[in-house]
Structures are given as structure tokens and as C-alpha cells.
Motif scaffolding. Structure first.
Motif, mmCIF file in Angstrom:
data_model
loop_
_atom_site.group_PDB
_atom_site.id
_atom_site.type_symbol
_atom_site.label_atom_id
_atom_site.label_comp_id
_atom_site.label_asym_id
_atom_site.label_seq_id
_atom_site.Cartn_x
_atom_site.Cartn_y
_atom_site.Cartn_z
ATOM 1 N N VAL A 9 -6.648 10.257 0.845
ATOM 2 C CA VAL A 9 -5.732 10.904 0.388
ATOM 3 C C VAL A 9 -5.424 10.750 1.909
ATOM 4 O O VAL A 9 -5.150 11.217 2.085
ATOM 5 N N ALA A 10 -4.712 9.294 2.370
ATOM 6 C CA ALA A 10 -3.919 8.739 3.534
ATOM 7 C C ALA A 10 -3.212 8.745 3.496
ATOM 8 O O ALA A 10 -2.116 7.156 2.988
ATOM 9 N N ALA A 11 -1.987 9.295 4.419
ATOM 10 C CA ALA A 11 -0.601 9.005 5.340
ATOM 11 C C ALA A 11 -0.771 7.623 6.422
ATOM 12 O O ALA A 11 -1.689 8.564 6.955
ATOM 13 N N THR A 62 10.485 5.094 4.253
ATOM 14 C CA THR A 62 11.472 4.725 4.887
ATOM 15 C C THR A 62 10.160 3.687 5.002
ATOM 16 O O THR A 62 10.905 2.598 5.747
ATOM 17 N N ALA A 63 9.155 3.709 6.571
ATOM 18 C CA ALA A 63 8.370 3.248 6.635
ATOM 19 C C ALA A 63 6.803 3.905 6.622
ATOM 20 O O ALA A 63 6.379 5.549 6.011
ATOM 21 N N GLY A 64 5.600 3.120 7.134
ATOM 22 C CA GLY A 64 4.190 3.734 6.556
ATOM 23 C C GLY A 64 4.047 3.237 5.292
ATOM 24 O O GLY A 64 4.557 3.028 4.019
ATOM 25 N N THR A 65 2.636 3.597 4.915
ATOM 26 C CA THR A 65 2.366 3.459 3.844
ATOM 27 C C THR A 65 1.565 5.219 3.441
ATOM 28 O O THR A 65 1.038 5.397 4.115
ATOM 29 N N VAL A 66 0.407 4.904 2.450
ATOM 30 C CA VAL A 66 0.693 6.341 1.285
ATOM 31 C C VAL A 66 -0.421 5.960 0.594
ATOM 32 O O VAL A 66 0.278 5.164 -0.065
ATOM 33 N N THR A 67 -1.475 5.861 0.775
ATOM 34 C CA THR A 67 -3.133 5.433 -0.181
ATOM 35 C C THR A 67 -3.654 6.694 -0.876
ATOM 36 O O THR A 67 -3.871 7.540 -0.462
ATOM 37 N N ALA A 68 -3.644 6.738 -1.787
ATOM 38 C CA ALA A 68 -4.162 7.681 -3.499
ATOM 39 C C ALA A 68 -5.757 6.813 -4.361
ATOM 40 O O ALA A 68 -4.579 5.964 -4.239
ATOM 41 N N PRO A 69 -6.726 7.798 -3.866
ATOM 42 C CA PRO A 69 -7.501 7.087 -5.261
ATOM 43 C C PRO A 69 -7.047 7.479 -6.686
ATOM 44 O O PRO A 69 -5.957 7.968 -6.783
#
Length: 114
Positions: A9-11, A62-69
Motif C-alpha cells: 500500500v503506497a501513499a 486533499t492532494a496526492g494519491t494512495v494506492t492499495a491492491p
């Protein structure tokens, strides 16, 4: 808990503000690998709870991304907070918030377990 697909999981460059002039996170990036346990520590108001909620998917940055499988019904991140919740009902009423149809015997069994 382990990510369902073994992926991290990445922020990436996550920021958050609670309205104009109230920023709490500034360009934070982190990666949580499968099976990893992470504790966020710091002073009150530093943004620990906000970051945890964003990474867990409870709140949007409010900015940026979080990705999860993509999971198979199991969450990629589990959030355990230290917030204290005050309930106003009896113990039985409070326990039934999680399972309204629980019998008294089931409540006693749950209490014995914990």
C-alpha cells in the motif's frame, strides 16, 4: 494484516488540510509492505490520525494519491486507534451496537472471550 495480493500500500505526496489555513499533512510519502506493522507517533495535532485514516481509505487526501491492491474481501490496511469512545447505554445496550440481535448468553460469551 497482509495485503490480499501481496502488494504494498503506497501513499505518494499526500497532503491534507481541514479547510483554508488548516493544513496538517505536507507531501507525505510512505510504503507499507505486506505483513508490516506500523505505529505513528508524534505530538498532538501532528497529523498522525489523519494520515492513518487516509492510508486506511477512511478519508481522502486533499492532494496526492494512495494506492492499495485489489483485495479478495479482506482489507489491505487495518486501522487501530487509541481513541476513547464513551457510551451512554448499559453494557448490554453498548455491546448490541455491534450485533443488535445478540442474546444475553451470547453477550456473556463475548465478554468471557475478551
Amino acid at each position: 494484516r497482509r495485503a490480499a495480493t501481496g502488494a504494498a500500500v503506497a501513499a505518494d505526496a499526500v497532503s491534507h488540510a481541514y479547510g483554508p489555513g488548516r493544513p496538517v499533512l505536507h507531501d507525505v510519502s510512505l510504503t507499507l509492505r505486506p505483513g508490516e506493522h506500523v505505529a505513528l507517533v508524534g505530538t498532538s495535532g501532528a497529523g498522525k490520525s489523519t494520515l492513518a485514516r487516509i492510508v486506511a481509505g477512511v478519508q481522502q487526501p486533499t492532494a496526492g494519491t494512495v494506492t492499495a491492491p485489489a483485495g479478495a474481501g479482506e482489507p489491505s490496511v487495518v486501522l487501530v486507534t487509541q481513541e476513547v469512545h464513551v457510551f451512554t447505554g448499559s453494557l448490554a445496550e453498548d455491546l448490541r451496537l455491534a450485533r443488535p440481535d445478540a442474546t444475553d448468553a451470547e453477550l456473556r460469551g463475548a465478554l468471557s472471550t475478551v
